[in-house]
Design a protein around this motif. Structure first.
Motif, mmCIF file in Angstrom:
data_model
loop_
_atom_site.group_PDB
_atom_site.id
_atom_site.type_symbol
_atom_site.label_atom_id
_atom_site.label_comp_id
_atom_site.label_asym_id
_atom_site.label_seq_id
_atom_site.Cartn_x
_atom_site.Cartn_y
_atom_site.Cartn_z
ATOM 1 N N TYR A 7 25.345 42.843 36.689
ATOM 2 C CA TYR A 7 26.735 43.309 36.588
ATOM 3 C C TYR A 7 27.666 42.143 36.279
ATOM 4 C CZ TYR A 7 31.237 45.231 38.120
ATOM 5 O OH TYR A 7 32.554 45.617 38.192
ATOM 6 N N ASP A 8 27.472 41.017 36.964
ATOM 7 C CA ASP A 8 28.342 39.856 36.774
ATOM 8 C C ASP A 8 28.190 39.261 35.374
ATOM 9 O OD1 ASP A 8 29.450 40.057 39.260
ATOM 10 O OD2 ASP A 8 28.158 38.559 40.188
ATOM 11 N N LEU A 9 26.958 39.198 34.877
ATOM 12 C CA LEU A 9 26.737 38.645 33.541
ATOM 13 C C LEU A 9 27.396 39.518 32.473
ATOM 14 C CD1 LEU A 9 23.011 37.480 33.826
ATOM 15 C CD2 LEU A 9 25.059 36.030 33.700
ATOM 16 N N PRO A 230 38.442 32.602 35.118
ATOM 17 C CA PRO A 230 37.590 33.684 35.643
ATOM 18 C C PRO A 230 37.703 34.921 34.754
ATOM 19 C CG PRO A 230 39.618 33.569 36.898
ATOM 20 C CD PRO A 230 39.672 32.446 35.908
ATOM 21 N N VAL A 231 37.123 34.832 33.559
ATOM 22 C CA VAL A 231 37.336 35.865 32.542
ATOM 23 C C VAL A 231 36.833 37.232 32.982
ATOM 24 C CG1 VAL A 231 37.408 34.269 30.596
ATOM 25 C CG2 VAL A 231 35.194 35.116 31.404
ATOM 26 N N GLY A 232 35.793 37.271 33.821
ATOM 27 C CA GLY A 232 35.273 38.555 34.274
ATOM 28 C C GLY A 232 36.188 39.260 35.247
ATOM 29 N N VAL A 377 37.147 44.941 39.370
ATOM 30 C CA VAL A 377 37.132 44.069 38.201
ATOM 31 C C VAL A 377 35.700 43.848 37.734
ATOM 32 C CG1 VAL A 377 39.304 42.956 38.797
ATOM 33 C CG2 VAL A 377 37.158 42.024 39.703
ATOM 34 N N TRP A 378 35.548 43.203 36.579
ATOM 35 C CA TRP A 378 34.240 43.141 35.926
ATOM 36 C C TRP A 378 33.284 42.115 36.531
ATOM 37 C CZ3 TRP A 378 36.663 42.971 30.355
ATOM 38 C CH2 TRP A 378 37.142 44.251 30.049
ATOM 39 N N ASN A 379 33.748 41.303 37.425
ATOM 40 C CA ASN A 379 32.875 40.359 38.127
ATOM 41 C C ASN A 379 33.104 40.483 39.617
ATOM 42 O OD1 ASN A 379 32.831 38.100 35.518
ATOM 43 N ND2 ASN A 379 31.001 38.454 36.722
ATOM 44 N N GLY A 380 32.084 40.183 40.390
ATOM 45 C CA GLY A 380 32.252 40.177 41.836
ATOM 46 C C GLY A 380 31.910 41.513 42.473
ATOM 47 N N ARG A 381 32.156 41.578 43.771
ATOM 48 C CA ARG A 381 31.786 42.756 44.560
ATOM 49 C C ARG A 381 33.023 43.402 45.169
ATOM 50 N NH1 ARG A 381 27.832 40.549 48.931
ATOM 51 N NH2 ARG A 381 27.506 42.785 49.338
#
Length: 548
Positions: A7-9, A230-232, A377-381
C-alpha cells in the motif's frame, strides 16, 4: 506487513505522480537548477533551503502579500538571511531555541525561514497563549529569543530582568513597548552582536515545534522535523485540489498552526504566492481573491462561514478553483452553502497537531456525504481501535482513531507529556466510524465528548448540526452536563442572529422533532455574541461558563 508495504509503495508512486503533475519541477534552466541543488544540498528541505531554491528560479515573482505590502522571492530570501545573520551575531546556533508568536505575515516568515540557515529549533507559539503559559514555555524549554507582535506586549512581564529570552517585535504597532531588547525587527537588524555572523556550512537542523493544548494548562510541545517531501501523504490533496506551480493562494489559516505552516512550506516549494492578512476579515479575504486572482483558499470552517455570509456576489471570484478546509469540522449546512455558492470545489483535510494530515475528503466525497472526513492518505496507517481491547473494529462500528505516517510527530519535547501509541499508531483522541460501503471515515467527536443520556450515545456535534438549522440561529455548541435522573444531559449554547424571536423551548422542540428525545437539551443558553474561540477557530469550553 506485506499488505501495508505494498500500500505504501503504491501510495508513494501515486504521490510522486501527483507532485510532478503540479508542475513543481518546471521553470528551471541550468543556472537556476544548480541554484536549487546548492540550496537543498546546504540547507536541506528546511524553509531556508526551499526559499533559496525558489528565489534562484523565480527571483522577481511575488512570494508574499500581507498587511505591509508585497515581497518577491528575492526580497523574502534577503530579509530572512538578514534575520539569520543578526541572530548568528547574537550567538544563536543549531543548539539554540527561538520562539515566534506572531500573526500571519513577514514578521512570522522571516524568523521561520532564518531557522534553516542556522539550524536552531523553532517554537511556533499560539497567539492565544496566556501570560502564564508563555512564562512556563520559556522556563520549561529555555527559549533564547522570541519574535512577537507588539499587540501581545501585555503577555510578557513588566520586569524582564530574569525572563531569560531576548525579545524582538516581529510587528510593532503604534504604542508598542520600547523597554524590550529590540522594539522593532529593524532595530534588531541594525544592532548586531559580537559573535561571528557566518552561517555553518551544513547546519544540523533542529525541529519545528508546534504547541498543542495540554491537560495541565501548559501547552504540549509537539516535535516535527523539517518536511521531507512526503508525497504519499500530500498526494491526495495535490491531486484533489489541482494545485499548480506558481498559483496564488489566499491563506486564512494561521501560520503557527498545522495548516498554515504546511501551506507555507508547499507554497514556497512550488514558487506560489501567499496572500494573507494579520487579522481575519471576511470581506478582505474576498477582495484579496479578486484583486490577486487567487486560485485557491486555505481556511477553516469558522472562517468559511463568515466568508459565505458576507459574499453578496459583487466580488469577481472566477479564478478560484478550490477551497480547502482544515482545523474545524464543517456542518452539513455550511458544506451545502459553500457548494451552492462556489460550485463543487470544496475539500477538507482531517488530522491533528500530532498526526498532521491523516485523511482527505475530495469535492466528490463531500458532495455524497457532507460530514465525511474522507479516505486515509496514500501512505501510512489509519485504523479505528476498540478502546478496551486495542483491536481494530469492524466497518460500521465506532472506534478510536489511530494513525501514523511520514508526517506524524516525532514525540513531545521534554519529559512532562507522553504520547499514546497502540500498535505503532498514535491515538488522535477522536471517535469515528468507517462507512462499510464507501470506506470513508466519519469523525464523531472527541473521545471524551460523547454524552450518554439514559443509555443513548449522543454526539454533541450531531445536536449542534440540528440546532444550526433553526431560523435565527447563527451558530451553536453543545456539551454534556451531569444530571440526577439521566446521569448526563445535553447543554446547548446557542448564538442568535436577531432575525427571529427564539426561546429556549423553540430550540428544544426543534431538536425533539428533528432528532431524538435523548438529544433534547436540558439547558439552553441563548447568546447574542459569538462563541468564544481560540485563534484557530476552536471553541474555548472553559470560557462558555461565563454565559451561563
Amino acid at each position: 506487513m506485506f499488505e501495508q508495504l505494498s500500500y505504501d509503495l503504491k501510495g508513494a508512486a501515486k504521490g510522486a505522480k501527483a507532485f510532478v503533475d503540479t508542475g513543481f519541477l518546471k521553470g528551471s534552466n541550468l543556472a537556476s537548477g544548480l541554484g536549487v541543488a546548492k540550496a537543498l544540498g546546504r540547507y536541506g528541505t528546511s524553509l531556508a533551503g526551499l526559499l533559496e531554491g525558489s528565489a534562484a528560479r523565480f527571483p522577481s515573482r511575488l512570494a508574499l502579500v500581507d498587511d505591509d505590502g508585497e515581497l518577491t522571492y528575492q526580497e523574502l530570501a534577503k530579509y530572512s538571511r538578514l534575520t539569520a545573520h543578526t541572530l548568528a551575531s547574537h550567538g544563536i546556533t543549531s543548539d539554540s531555541r527561538v520562539g515566534i508568536m506572531a500573526r500571519n505575515g513577514r514578521g512570522f516568515l522571516f524568523p521561520l525561514a532564518a531557522k534553516g540557515y542556522l539550524g536552531y529549533t523553532v517554537f511556533l507559539l499560539n497567539v492565544g497563549a496566556s501570560k502564564n503559559q508563555i512564562a512556563e514555555i520559556v522556563r520549561e524549554h529555555k527559549l533564547d529569543v522570541i519574535f512577537y507582535d507588539s499587540e501581545f506586549d501585555d503577555r510578557f512581564p513588566e520586569d524582564l530582568s530574569d525572563f531569560g529570552a531576548t525579545l524582538v517585535h516581529a510587528d510593532a504597532a503604534e504604542g508598542h513597548r520600547t523597554d524590550i531588547d529590540y522594539p522593532t525587527i529593524e532595530d534588531f537588524w541594525a544592532n548586531p552582536g559580537d559573535h561571528d555572523n557566518a552561517f555553518p556550512g551544513r547546519p544540523n537542523q533542529g525541529g519545528v515545534i508546534l504547541m498543542s493544548s495540554g491537560t495541565s494548562g501548559t501547552p504540549k510541545a509537539v516535535q516535527h522535523t523539517e518536511p521531507s517531501f512526503p508525497v504519499g501523504v500530500l498526494g491526495p490533496v495535490l491531486k484533489g485540489l489541482g494545485v499548480k506551480a506558481g498559483d496564488r493562494l489566499q491563506l486564512t489559516a494561521s501560520l503557527f498552526h498545522v495548516l498554515g505552516w504546511g501551506a507555507a512550506v508547499l507554497a514556497i516549494t512550488a514558487g506560489c504566492t501567499l496572500v494573507t492578512q494579520r487579522v481575519f476579515k471576511p470581506d478582505v479575504v474576498l477582495k484579496q481573491v479578486q484583486d490577486y486572482k487567487c486560485t485557491g483558499m486555505l481556511s477553516s470552517a469558522v472562517f468559511l462561514k463568515d466568508v459565505l455570509a458576507v459574499d453578496d456576489g459583487s466580488y469577481d471570484l472566477s479564478t478560484m478553483t478550490w477551497i480547502l478546509n482544515a482545523g474545524n469540522a464543517m456542518s452539513e449546512d455550511l458544506v451545502r452553502g459553500l457548494q451552492e455558492r462556489y460550485g463543487n470545489i470544496l475539500s477538507s483535510g482531517y488530522g491533528s497537531t500530532e498526526g498532521l494530515l491523516v485523511a482527505y475528503a475530495t469535492p466528490e466525497d463531500l458532495t455524497e456525504d457532507p460530514l465525511t472526513a474522507g479516505h486515509r492518505v496514500w501512505n501510512g496507517r489509519l485504523e479505528l481501535l476498540d478502546p478496551e481491547t486495542g483491536k481494530p473494529v469492524a466497518p460500521g462500528e465506532v472506534g478510536i482513531i489511530h494513525a501514523h505516517n511520514a508526517m506524524s510527530m516525532k514525540g513531545y519535547l521534554g519529559n512532562r507529556d507522553k504520547p499514546d501509541y497502540r500498535d505503532g499508531m498514535l491515538d488522535l483522541g477522536d471517535k469515528g466510524v468507517i462507512d462499510p460501503q464507501t470506506g470513508r471515515l466519519r469523525v464523531l467527536g472527541r473521545n471524551n465528548d460523547m454524552i450518554i443520556v439514559g443509555g443513548e450515545n449522543i454526539w454533541p456535534t450531531s445536536v449542534s448540526d440540528i440546532i444550526d438549522r433553526v431560523d435565527g440561529v447563527a451558530e451553536s455548541y453543545c456539551v454534556g452536563v451531569e444530571d440526577d435522573e439521566k446521569f448526563q444531559r445535553v447543554k446547548a449554547y446557542v448564538v442568535t442572529d436577531g432575525s427571529a424571536d427564539l426561546s429556549e423551548d423553540d430550540i428544544r422542540t426543534h431538536v425533539r422533532e428533528n432528532f431524538m428525545a435523548p438529544a433534547v437539551p436540558r439547558d439552553v443558553v441563548l447568546m447574542d455574541q459569538p462563541l468564544p474561540r481560540n485563534p484557530i477557530g476552536k471553541v474555548v469550553k472553559r470560557e462558555l461558563e461565563a454565559f451561563g
